[in-house]
Design a protein around this motif. Structure first.
Motif, short mmCIF file in Angstrom:
data_model
loop_
_atom_site.label_atom_id
_atom_site.label_comp_id
_atom_site.label_asym_id
_atom_site.label_seq_id
_atom_site.Cartn_x
_atom_site.Cartn_y
_atom_site.Cartn_z
N ALA A 134 0.83 -1.21 0.00
CA ALA A 134 0.00 0.00 0.00
C ALA A 134 0.86 1.25 0.00
O ALA A 134 0.53 2.25 -0.66
N VAL A 135 1.98 1.23 0.73
CA VAL A 135 2.84 2.41 0.79
C VAL A 135 3.41 2.73 -0.59
O VAL A 135 3.47 3.89 -1.01
N SER A 136 3.84 1.70 -1.33
CA SER A 136 4.39 1.93 -2.66
C SER A 136 3.35 2.57 -3.58
O SER A 136 3.66 3.52 -4.31
N TRP A 137 2.12 2.08 -3.55
CA TRP A 137 1.09 2.66 -4.40
C TRP A 137 0.75 4.08 -3.96
O TRP A 137 0.55 4.97 -4.80
N ALA A 138 0.69 4.31 -2.65
CA ALA A 138 0.42 5.66 -2.17
C ALA A 138 1.52 6.62 -2.61
O ALA A 138 1.25 7.75 -3.06
N ASP A 139 2.77 6.18 -2.52
CA ASP A 139 3.89 7.00 -2.96
C ASP A 139 3.78 7.31 -4.45
O ASP A 139 4.00 8.45 -4.88
N LEU A 140 3.42 6.30 -5.25
CA LEU A 140 3.30 6.51 -6.68
C LEU A 140 2.15 7.46 -7.01
O LEU A 140 2.29 8.35 -7.85
N PHE A 141 1.01 7.29 -6.35
CA PHE A 141 -0.13 8.17 -6.62
C PHE A 141 0.19 9.62 -6.28
O PHE A 141 -0.17 10.54 -7.01
N ILE A 142 0.88 9.84 -5.15
CA ILE A 142 1.20 11.20 -4.75
C ILE A 142 2.22 11.83 -5.69
O ILE A 142 2.08 12.99 -6.09
N GLY A 143 3.24 11.06 -6.06
CA GLY A 143 4.30 11.63 -6.87
C GLY A 143 4.04 11.63 -8.36
O GLY A 143 4.51 12.53 -9.08
N TYR A 144 3.27 10.62 -8.85
CA TYR A 144 3.16 10.44 -10.30
C TYR A 144 1.74 10.13 -10.77
O TYR A 144 1.56 9.65 -11.90
N GLY A 145 0.75 10.43 -9.95
CA GLY A 145 -0.64 10.11 -10.28
C GLY A 145 -1.10 10.58 -11.65
O GLY A 145 -1.76 9.82 -12.38
N PRO A 160 6.32 14.50 -15.10
CA PRO A 160 6.98 13.79 -13.99
C PRO A 160 8.33 14.40 -13.60
O PRO A 160 9.23 14.52 -14.43
N GLY A 161 8.46 14.77 -12.34
CA GLY A 161 9.72 15.32 -11.85
C GLY A 161 10.84 14.29 -11.88
O GLY A 161 10.62 13.10 -11.64
N HIS A 162 12.04 14.75 -12.21
CA HIS A 162 13.26 13.93 -12.26
C HIS A 162 13.24 12.90 -13.38
O HIS A 162 14.15 12.08 -13.47
N ASN A 163 12.20 12.90 -14.22
CA ASN A 163 12.10 11.90 -15.28
C ASN A 163 11.60 12.49 -16.59
O ASN A 163 11.09 11.76 -17.44
N THR A 164 11.77 13.79 -16.78
CA THR A 164 11.26 14.47 -17.97
C THR A 164 12.43 14.86 -18.87
O THR A 164 13.57 14.99 -18.42
N SER A 165 12.14 15.04 -20.15
CA SER A 165 13.15 15.48 -21.13
C SER A 165 12.82 16.90 -21.58
O SER A 165 11.65 17.30 -21.61
N TYR A 166 13.87 17.65 -21.94
CA TYR A 166 13.72 19.07 -22.27
C TYR A 166 14.55 19.43 -23.49
O TYR A 166 15.57 18.78 -23.78
N LYS A 167 14.14 20.50 -24.16
CA LYS A 167 15.03 21.15 -25.11
C LYS A 167 16.04 21.95 -24.28
O LYS A 167 15.70 22.85 -23.53
N ARG A 168 17.30 21.59 -24.42
CA ARG A 168 18.35 22.06 -23.51
C ARG A 168 18.49 23.58 -23.48
O ARG A 168 18.69 24.18 -22.42
N ASP A 169 18.38 24.22 -24.63
CA ASP A 169 18.57 25.67 -24.68
C ASP A 169 17.57 26.41 -23.80
O ASP A 169 17.90 27.46 -23.23
N LEU A 170 16.36 25.88 -23.68
CA LEU A 170 15.37 26.53 -22.82
C LEU A 170 15.81 26.47 -21.35
O LEU A 170 15.61 27.43 -20.60
#
Length: 328
Positions: A134-145, A160-170
């Motif tokens: 239950a803790v793992s699912w709660a953590d996932l829902f809060i962080g990545y729901g 998603p924080g820490h897992n997103t891609s960007y155009k570097r110049d921006l």
């Protein structure tokens, strides 16, 4: 236009000590269908502490377009580490990776393809890598729901924080503000949108995220994450506005619980929600308390505390989860 042998995307991944911390994630990056077009940017305290011997380094160089090691001294801030890697990256696109998040083989290819569109940032869909508590699912829902698989491709308000891609110049356009922006990426995403940029969720890019499954780790993390987000949000805000945020803090847990529920797909996702709603409620109360403190008193030592828990995730999950992941 990229040179024929130059990387199309740089992957930034940080370790607070040696290579073994990120070894499992690197093994998934080595399975990428476009790995020969990727640059690996490894951020570490020092090359010596990384302990990456020449044999292993040569093996990485044989698979990726290039490999960089960025030395930053002691890592006590995820934002600072990621910003250092972004500044050294050579590709026009940059994606963030974590020691506890494992991308599918077509993850990088999908992100690169999506970035041909008008998007400043592209994020993946997220699955649960350790789904048996239950803790793992709660953590996932809060962080990545908002980005749980299954989902549909769409323009997004944030990713998603820490897992997103960007155009570097921006990102480089933020100058010295890049470090604090990378601490709480939701604020970065909101700022990009305010500047007229667009964000995109691409479910053909998927990652399996390892979530906290020990109560003793997860509860303090919720408080510190809440304080970090709130403190960063009001860093340069007038006192009267901070007071309004403080006054509104008690409703945060109920509001977030409703938003998580509303954003879930009917069926399996909502069934999982019901199975962990007790953990969700407790975690959101801790997050709300952290936000109240952050709005009232600022970030404090939340950056250090969050970094302490973010790395070495295997220390913060159950033994059975660790055994399952070691076989993945």
């Amino acid at each position: 236009m990229s040179e024929p042998n130059s990387p199309l995307m740089s992957i930034v991944i940080a370790t607070p000590d040696d290579f073994d911390v990120i070894r499992h994630t690197i093994s998934y990056l080595l399975r990428q269908t476009v790995r020969a077009s990727l640059e690996m940017v490894i951020v570490a305290p020092s090359r010596a502490q990384l302990n990456l011997d020449q044999t292993r380094l040569s093996a990485l160089l044989a698979e990726f377009a290039q490999v960089q090691i960025v030395e930053v001294g002691a890592i006590r801030s995820i934002g600072r580490a990621n910003a250092a890697g972004i500044r050294r990256a050579m590709a026009p696109l940059v994606a963030l990776a974590e020691d506890h998040c494992f991308p599918d083989p077509q993850w990088a290819e999908s992100l690169i393809r999506a970035h041909r569109g008008p998007w400043a940032a592209v994020g993946p869909a997220v699955r649960n890598a350790n789904p048996n508590s239950a803790v793992s699912w709660a953590d996932l829902f809060i962080g990545y729901g908002p980005w749980l698989w299954p989902t549909t491709a769409r323009e997004a308000d944030f990713l998603p924080g820490h897992n997103t891609s960007y155009k570097r110049d921006l990102l480089l356009g933020y100058g010295p503000q890049l470090e604090p922006m990378m601490e709480a990426e939701t604020l970065l995403h909101w700022d990009l949108r305010q500047k007229g940029h667009r964000l995109y969720l691409d479910p053909s890019a998927q990652v399996a995220h390892t979530n906290f499954s020990l109560w003793r780790s997860w509860l303090p993390v919720q408080f510190y994450n809440g304080r970090l987000f709130a403190g960063a949000r009001v860093r340069e805000t007038a006192l009267w506005r901070r007071a309004l945020f403080v006054a509104g803090s008690p409703v945060i847990p109920a509001l977030r619980l409703w938003r998580i529920w509303r954003g879930l797909e009917p069926g399996e996702q909502r069934r999982r929600f019901r199975s962990c709603v007790h953990a969700l409620a407790i975690g959101l109360i801790l997050d709300g308390a952290g936000q109240l403190v952050g709005y009232a008193a600022g970030i404090g030592r939340a950056v250090d505390q969050v970094a302490r828990f973010e790395f070495h995730r295997f220390r913060h999950i159950r033994d059975e989860d660790r055994r399952d992941l070691s076989l993945a």
